[in-house]
Design a protein around this motif. Structure first.
Motif, short mmCIF file in Angstrom:
data_model
loop_
_atom_site.label_atom_id
_atom_site.label_comp_id
_atom_site.label_asym_id
_atom_site.label_seq_id
_atom_site.Cartn_x
_atom_site.Cartn_y
_atom_site.Cartn_z
N THR A 1 53.86 41.37 30.14
CA THR A 1 53.64 40.15 30.92
C THR A 1 54.86 39.23 30.96
OG1 THR A 1 52.62 38.99 29.05
CG2 THR A 1 51.13 40.15 30.57
N ASP A 2 55.79 39.41 30.01
CA ASP A 2 57.02 38.61 30.05
C ASP A 2 57.84 38.86 31.30
OD1 ASP A 2 56.44 37.47 27.59
OD2 ASP A 2 57.69 38.87 26.46
N LYS A 3 57.66 40.02 31.91
CA LYS A 3 58.42 40.37 33.11
C LYS A 3 57.83 39.75 34.38
CE LYS A 3 59.94 44.77 31.19
NZ LYS A 3 59.90 46.24 31.32
N ILE A 4 56.62 39.24 34.27
CA ILE A 4 55.95 38.63 35.42
C ILE A 4 56.26 37.14 35.43
CG2 ILE A 4 53.73 38.18 36.53
CD1 ILE A 4 52.67 40.72 35.05
N GLU A 5 56.64 36.64 36.59
CA GLU A 5 56.95 35.22 36.73
C GLU A 5 55.89 34.51 37.56
OE1 GLU A 5 61.03 34.38 37.83
OE2 GLU A 5 61.66 36.28 36.94
N ASP A 6 55.80 33.22 37.35
CA ASP A 6 54.86 32.41 38.13
C ASP A 6 55.15 32.59 39.62
OD1 ASP A 6 52.71 30.36 37.74
OD2 ASP A 6 54.04 29.22 39.06
N GLY A 7 54.12 32.90 40.37
CA GLY A 7 54.28 33.06 41.81
C GLY A 7 54.52 34.49 42.26
N ASP A 8 54.80 35.41 41.34
CA ASP A 8 54.96 36.82 41.74
C ASP A 8 53.68 37.32 42.39
OD1 ASP A 8 57.52 36.87 40.69
OD2 ASP A 8 57.04 38.21 39.01
N GLU A 9 53.83 38.19 43.37
CA GLU A 9 52.68 38.81 44.02
C GLU A 9 52.34 40.10 43.28
OE1 GLU A 9 50.67 37.77 46.58
OE2 GLU A 9 51.73 35.86 46.43
N LEU A 10 51.10 40.20 42.83
CA LEU A 10 50.66 41.34 42.03
C LEU A 10 49.53 42.09 42.71
CD1 LEU A 10 50.43 39.60 38.52
CD2 LEU A 10 52.42 40.76 39.53
N GLU A 11 49.46 43.36 42.37
CA GLU A 11 48.35 44.21 42.80
C GLU A 11 48.03 45.14 41.64
OE1 GLU A 11 47.40 46.10 47.03
OE2 GLU A 11 49.15 47.02 46.07
N VAL A 12 46.76 45.43 41.43
CA VAL A 12 46.36 46.29 40.32
C VAL A 12 45.67 47.53 40.85
CG1 VAL A 12 44.92 46.48 38.25
CG2 VAL A 12 46.11 44.34 38.73
N ASP A 13 46.09 48.67 40.35
CA ASP A 13 45.38 49.92 40.60
C ASP A 13 44.61 50.23 39.32
OD1 ASP A 13 44.58 52.63 40.76
OD2 ASP A 13 46.21 53.06 42.18
N TYR A 14 43.32 49.95 39.35
CA TYR A 14 42.50 50.10 38.15
C TYR A 14 42.33 51.57 37.77
CZ TYR A 14 41.52 45.18 38.82
OH TYR A 14 41.66 43.83 38.96
N GLU A 15 42.30 52.45 38.74
CA GLU A 15 42.16 53.88 38.45
C GLU A 15 43.39 54.42 37.72
OE1 GLU A 15 39.58 56.14 38.94
OE2 GLU A 15 38.47 54.27 39.24
N LYS A 16 44.56 54.04 38.19
CA LYS A 16 45.81 54.52 37.58
C LYS A 16 46.21 53.70 36.36
CE LYS A 16 47.76 56.46 41.79
NZ LYS A 16 48.82 56.37 42.80
N GLY A 17 45.64 52.51 36.22
CA GLY A 17 45.99 51.65 35.09
C GLY A 17 47.38 51.06 35.22
N VAL A 18 47.68 50.56 36.43
CA VAL A 18 49.02 50.04 36.70
C VAL A 18 48.94 48.71 37.44
CG1 VAL A 18 51.19 50.48 37.95
CG2 VAL A 18 50.01 52.36 36.84
N ILE A 19 49.81 47.79 37.03
CA ILE A 19 50.01 46.54 37.76
C ILE A 19 51.28 46.71 38.58
CG2 ILE A 19 50.52 44.07 37.58
CD1 ILE A 19 49.13 44.24 34.76
N TYR A 20 51.19 46.44 39.86
CA TYR A 20 52.37 46.50 40.73
C TYR A 20 52.84 45.07 40.99
CZ TYR A 20 50.80 51.25 41.62
OH TYR A 20 50.40 52.56 41.47
#
Length: 161
Positions: free
Chosen positions: A105-124
């Motif tokens: 989570t340290d790599k994620i900054e405020d305002g970044d656009e995220l998407e989660v693939d729950y099947e693959k277990g990945v945050i894009y």
């Protein structure tokens, strides 16, 4: 896809929803006061599908269910944190709020656009073009979340019998 709302470590339940609002029982009313002292703009600007992103020990402090209820009522897609206070984690699952563990989570900054693939277990992270793995949940917890929480899960078990 949703916006990341970034927070630090040790975000306790009193920061999520102040104790003075515990007399409110309507989740939609509670949602108006989420992170009121820490990020006053949050409740007004958060959108359905956004993500709360934090560091270690998210949801520490008291065991009140108001905190995950209020967060869920804001319309967020999930909370993404390095780790959770155990009681908050279970309360969130029980009411159907997705809680994802991600050590990056340290790599994620405020305002970044995220998407989660729950099947693959990945945050894009669409803003940065990066991917972060999430710790998989046990199947029974996934099923509780898919049903919308513990009460709905229990009803589905009764219907199966």
């Amino acid at each position: 896809m949703g916006r990341a709302w970034k927070f630090g470590d040790d975000i306790d339940t009193d920061v999520i929803i102040q104790g003075k609002y515990l007399v409110i029982n309507e989740p939609e009313e509670l949602a108006k006061h989420v992170f009121e002292n820490l990020r006053p703009e949050f409740a007004k600007e958060v959108k359905k599908g956004d993500f709360v992103v934090a560091g270690e020990n998210f949801g520490c402090g008291s065991s009140r269910e108001h905190a995950p209820l209020a967060l869920k009522a804001t319309g967020i897609e999930a909370v993404i944190a390095k780790s959770y206070a155990r009681i908050f984690f279970r309360n969130a699952i029980n009411i159907g709020l997705r809680v994802l563990e991600c050590k990056e989570t340290d790599k994620i900054e405020d305002g970044d656009e995220l998407e989660v693939d729950y099947e693959k277990g990945v945050i894009y992270n669409k803003t940065k073009g990066e991917e972060y793995p999430i710790n998989p949940l046990p199947d029974f917890l996934k099923e509780i979340l898919e049903k919308g929480g513990l009460v709905e899960f229990a009803k589905s078990l009764r219907e199966r019998a």
